[in-house]
Design an enzyme around this catalytic site. Sequence first.
Site, PDB file in Angstrom:
ATOM      1  N   TYR A  61       0.836  -1.201   0.000  1.00  0.00           N
ATOM      2  CA  TYR A  61       0.000   0.000   0.000  1.00  0.00           C
ATOM      3  C   TYR A  61       0.873   1.254   0.000  1.00  0.00           C
ATOM      4  CZ  TYR A  61      -3.247   3.558   1.724  1.00  0.00           C
ATOM      5  OH  TYR A  61      -3.997   4.692   1.872  1.00  0.00           O
ATOM      6  N   GLY A  68      -6.346   4.943   0.106  1.00  0.00           N
ATOM      7  CA  GLY A  68      -7.721   4.835   0.560  1.00  0.00           C
ATOM      8  C   GLY A  68      -8.497   3.826  -0.265  1.00  0.00           C
TER       9      GLY A  68
END
Length: 528
Positions: A61, A68
């Site tokens: 990530y 998000g």
Amino acid sequence: MHLRDCAQKSHIVLDRQVSITDAVAIIDHGISIELHPDAVARCVAAHQRLQQVIAEDRHVYGLTTGFGPLANRLVDTSSGALLQQNLVHHLASGVGPALGWRAARAMVFARLMSILQGASGASELAINALIKLINSELAPEVPSQGTVGASGDLTPLAHMVLCFQGRGAFFDKAGRFYHSQNGLDQLGIAPLDLAQRDGLALVNGTSAMTGIAVLNADLAGRAVGWSIALTAAMAEVQNARTEAWHPAFGTLRPHARQIETAGLLRAALVGSERVERRCLADRILTDVPRQTEERAGQDAYTLRCAPQVIGAVWDMLDWHNQVVTTELNAVTDNPIFPLPHDDGPLVLHGGNFMGQHVGLASDALATGVCVLAGFAERQMARLTDETLNRGLPAFLHQGVGGLNSGLMGAQVTATALVAEMRTQGAASAQSISTNGANQDVVSMGTIAARHVQHKLDMLMRVQAILALSMAQAIDIRSQDQTGLSFSPVALKLQAYVRGISAPLTQDRPLGRDIEAIAKAFAQDAPPS
């Protein structure tokens, strides 16, 4: 009661742990810092683990994905620098008044302490920028509103990063601003390059709420100290009974800070001839007709229950400080690059950025601050009410009554401040789903910490008004014909207040006096 260590330090070597006391001294630019070799080694190792993850093209990530709800969109590693820059760009949407100089520096320091735990992967350049700022007299200009405190304090930290890129402003304690490159020149650093994933390492953490909570811990400790000092003086000007502060009460109800509060109150009264030390039951009633006592057999709760009220707030403050100290010395990122254990994962995705601990602790402290303010306001109300203050003039006026109103207006101000403090409810219970339901529960921890900060400012003003009243009451009592002595502590308190505000012999505006005393209370421990 938080009091700063009397031993003056000029330099601290940071490793994993720092106390609230030392953190406040560092934030206030009273102490310079450098890194312990172990901290440097941990940060280097974490950055190396990050580089390994990048080299192996792993699915991580914020390195190979969007942010998000867009984390399911893969991003080519060749766009890594742009990805980090766009992260900062879209998050830098804060609004409202800027954080104060201390709060902004506290945020930077909290971010540094989190990174020094060795699991964030920040580069040497990023860490050096944070250190350079802390060792300077500057703070970044950062809007105070716009963070929900769930994926960390993304918004204020993004504005901090822009400042380090020469695209914002820094300011000093005197309010002088250094814009863009001028600010970086003051720090002696080059604009920060985000190519090494430093964007996410710098913005993802609970640093704003934690930094503000550190400052709140310090100021709340002073407020507890002043509450004890003012209550002891109140006992003297009200000719109170000390029986309710007997050690036996603490023995039978052993809350730690209730015991300590009662002990400090008793110690403050040493040398006083203006309190009743005999126990009520020491009096032997004869068979003479019973008559109504001239005064109540027991004092009002603002005196009698002082150890139970102040002690409860102090015990709660200890819990707040324990939570904040843990958070200050913790990793609050996502993802993290943990220390390797038995071939464990190089990177983990989770939720240490959720600020619920700080949010709940701040809301608890906010309640305690309101309790102290209400306690002080009721003491002040009793002291100025001629039907309750045991012979003192109404509103402690001097001169001709009616022509002079004394502290009447100041008492109304104290009431207004307490009322305003009570209008702000618990922020951490106000979760609202956001970020495309990715952040479907949020902490509001920074709002909670900011509420405490605002309430502490008002509490200091309420206590300043009470201090004005106490000094005025000591002035008046000292003119009576009893010849009874005040304690040395009460006289020191009177002198402290009178060093800021002259005796009120006839009505005059008191707003500036109140502000000056409140400012002094925020910086000083009570005289002892």
